[in-house]
Design a protein around this motif. Sequence first.
Motif, PDB file in Angstrom:
ATOM      1  N   GLY A  72       0.818  -1.209   0.000  1.00 54.35           N
ATOM      2  CA  GLY A  72       0.000   0.000   0.000  1.00 54.35           C
ATOM      3  C   GLY A  72       0.850   1.257   0.000  1.00 54.35           C
ATOM      4  N   ALA A  73       1.943   1.240   0.764  1.00 51.05           N
ATOM      5  CA  ALA A  73       2.844   2.394   0.784  1.00 51.05           C
ATOM      6  C   ALA A  73       3.545   2.577  -0.556  1.00 51.05           C
ATOM      7  N   LEU A  74       3.902   1.479  -1.214  1.00 49.49           N
ATOM      8  CA  LEU A  74       4.488   1.581  -2.552  1.00 49.49           C
ATOM      9  C   LEU A  74       3.483   2.168  -3.540  1.00 49.49           C
ATOM     10  N   ALA A  75       2.211   1.777  -3.397  1.00 53.29           N
ATOM     11  CA  ALA A  75       1.165   2.361  -4.246  1.00 53.29           C
ATOM     12  C   ALA A  75       1.058   3.858  -3.987  1.00 53.29           C
ATOM     13  N   LEU A  76       1.155   4.259  -2.723  1.00 56.00           N
ATOM     14  CA  LEU A  76       1.119   5.684  -2.394  1.00 56.00           C
ATOM     15  C   LEU A  76       2.287   6.414  -3.040  1.00 56.00           C
ATOM     16  N   ALA A  77       3.478   5.803  -2.996  1.00 56.65           N
ATOM     17  CA  ALA A  77       4.651   6.421  -3.620  1.00 56.65           C
ATOM     18  C   ALA A  77       4.408   6.649  -5.107  1.00 56.65           C
ATOM     19  N   ALA A  78       3.830   5.645  -5.767  1.00 54.74           N
ATOM     20  CA  ALA A  78       3.519   5.786  -7.190  1.00 54.74           C
ATOM     21  C   ALA A  78       2.457   6.847  -7.415  1.00 54.74           C
ATOM     22  N   GLY A  79       1.475   6.912  -6.519  1.00 49.40           N
ATOM     23  CA  GLY A  79       0.436   7.934  -6.624  1.00 49.40           C
ATOM     24  C   GLY A  79       0.985   9.334  -6.444  1.00 49.40           C
ATOM     25  N   ILE A  80       1.934   9.482  -5.516  1.00 47.41           N
ATOM     26  CA  ILE A  80       2.581  10.784  -5.321  1.00 47.41           C
ATOM     27  C   ILE A  80       3.330  11.196  -6.584  1.00 47.41           C
ATOM     28  N   LYS A  81       4.034  10.255  -7.176  1.00 50.00           N
ATOM     29  CA  LYS A  81       4.792  10.553  -8.390  1.00 50.00           C
ATOM     30  C   LYS A  81       3.874  11.011  -9.521  1.00 50.00           C
ATOM     31  N   CYS A  82       2.700  10.402  -9.620  1.00 47.37           N
ATOM     32  CA  CYS A  82       1.746  10.783 -10.666  1.00 47.37           C
ATOM     33  C   CYS A  82       1.083  12.126 -10.376  1.00 47.37           C
ATOM     34  N   THR A  83       0.972  12.455  -9.086  1.00 49.90           N
ATOM     35  CA  THR A  83       0.175  13.622  -8.692  1.00 49.90           C
ATOM     36  C   THR A  83       1.016  14.883  -8.527  1.00 49.90           C
ATOM     37  N   LEU A  84       2.172  14.759  -7.854  1.00 50.16           N
ATOM     38  CA  LEU A  84       3.025  15.929  -7.631  1.00 50.16           C
ATOM     39  C   LEU A  84       3.989  16.070  -8.805  1.00 50.16           C
ATOM     40  N   THR A  85       3.719  17.005  -9.653  1.00 52.82           N
ATOM     41  CA  THR A  85       4.543  17.186 -10.856  1.00 52.82           C
ATOM     42  C   THR A  85       5.410  18.431 -10.798  1.00 52.82           C
ATOM     43  N   GLU A  86       5.281  19.201  -9.730  1.00 51.49           N
ATOM     44  CA  GLU A  86       6.087  20.416  -9.606  1.00 51.49           C
ATOM     45  C   GLU A  86       6.261  20.765  -8.142  1.00 51.49           C
ATOM     46  N   GLY A  87       7.222  21.619  -7.880  1.00 50.29           N
ATOM     47  CA  GLY A  87       7.430  22.101  -6.518  1.00 50.29           C
ATOM     48  C   GLY A  87       8.386  21.244  -5.708  1.00 50.29           C
ATOM     49  N   VAL A  88       8.638  21.710  -4.489  1.00 47.49           N
ATOM     50  CA  VAL A  88       9.552  21.019  -3.576  1.00 47.49           C
ATOM     51  C   VAL A  88       9.036  19.621  -3.258  1.00 47.49           C
ATOM     52  N   GLY A  89       9.902  18.649  -3.346  1.00 48.42           N
ATOM     53  CA  GLY A  89       9.559  17.287  -2.955  1.00 48.42           C
ATOM     54  C   GLY A  89       8.980  16.412  -4.042  1.00 48.42           C
ATOM     55  N   ARG A  90       8.784  16.943  -5.234  1.00 44.75           N
ATOM     56  CA  ARG A  90       8.143  16.146  -6.289  1.00 44.75           C
ATOM     57  C   ARG A  90       8.985  14.920  -6.656  1.00 44.75           C
TER      58      ARG A  90
END
Length: 214
Positions: A72-90
């Motif tokens: 589930g955490a790996l899925a979250l990591a993939a979701g973050i990568k798809c969602t955060l496309t700019e800014g600090v921490g992307r």
Amino acid sequence: MTATATIAVPVVRRSDRLLIAGALAGPVFFASAVIQMATREGFDITRHPIGQLATGGAGWIQIVTFVLAGLGALALAAGIKCTLTEGVGRRALPILVGIFGAGLIASGLFPMGDPESGFPVGTPDQPVARMSWHSVAHSASAVAAYSALAIAAIVLTVRCMRHRAVLPAVLNGATAFVLVLPMSPDCMSIQIAVNGLVAFTWTTILALSLRRTR
């Protein structure tokens, strides 16, 4: 519908599913752990860390729980990568949350399998004289996982400060602070449980927030 919109719809749906899976990781982990703590004879959260549920005949349940939470955490990591496309921490956030997920999976694959302190029932009521190699690997995996998540919370703190989101910045900073507190030998099992609750609350809130604002 344009070609771009046609491509975007499946991408949005995929990120949505990934974030939902990430949001469910924490509730699934703690639902399983609480049920086991309530039903497995001899387990005492004030003396036994959650990872010790992986010992005994029913230990496979906690092993599977660790692996599912890690996925589930790996899925979250993939979701973050798809969602955060700019800014600090992307770039950093997906990697750090991914390390957290991989650490949870490793914690399941290398279970804390040393019976001690009266659990499972029939075990001598004293600490184990020498930790097994898989218990050492379990502990190292957990340290790596929570350290990565603490750094992720710091990165998100900086991101929130850049956006002048004061309350989220404070909450993320508090999360990082709790996760890096040194363990006390007198209440280690309680502290481990609290760290897990804080960590999974953070991942769940992050997943739901990203899904809402996507």
